[in-house]
Design a protein around this motif. Structure first.
Motif: not given
Length: 105
Positions: A9-16, A18-19, A34-36, A43-47
Motif C-alpha cells: 500500500x502507498x506509504x502516503x495515502x494507503x492506496x493499493x 503500490x510499487x 511504497x507509492x501508488x 519518479x515514473x516520468x524520470x524513469x
C-alpha cells in the motif's frame, strides 16, 4: 488452512496497488518508499526519460568510453651532491691602454 496475502500500500495515502521505489545518493544514503501511481508519477516520468534516452542512443553504449588521459609524471630529481658548476663567461675584452693602466694601479 490459512492464507497469507501481502499487499503493498502507498506509504502516503494507503492506496493499493503500490510499487516500491528506492533512491540511493552518491554518498551511500538511501530511502525506499511504497507509492501508488498518483504519488509515483514524478519518479515514473524520470524513469521514462531515461528509457527514451537509452532508445535514442543505443550505439553510444556499444563504443567504450575512451580512457582518460593521465599526464606522465617526471621522475623526482635527486638532490645535487656536488656544487653546481658556474656557467662559463666570455673573457672581458680590454684595450692595451686599459691593460697598461691596470699595471700602474
Amino acid at each position: 488452512m490459512k492464507l497469507k496475502v501481502e499487499v503493498l500500500a502507498c506509504d502516503i495515502d494507503k492506496k493499493f496497488p503500490a510499487k516500491t521505489y528506492t533512491i540511493t545518493a552518491s554518498d551511500g544514503r538511501s530511502i525506499s518508499k511504497d507509492l501508488c501511481a498518483e504519488h509515483a508519477e514524478p519518479f515514473e516520468e524520470w524513469l521514462e526519460e531515461v528509457e527514451l534516452e537509452e532508445e535514442q542512443a543505443p550505439e553510444a553504449e556499444l563504443e567504450p568510453e575512451p580512457a582518460p588521459v593521465v599526464p606522465k609524471r617526471r621522475a623526482a630529481s635527486k638532490p645535487a651532491t656536488k656544487k653546481a658548476v658556474p656557467v662559463r663567461r666570455r673573457p672581458k675584452i680590454v684595450s692595451l691602454e686599459e691593460i697598461e693602466a691596470s699595471k700602474k694601479a
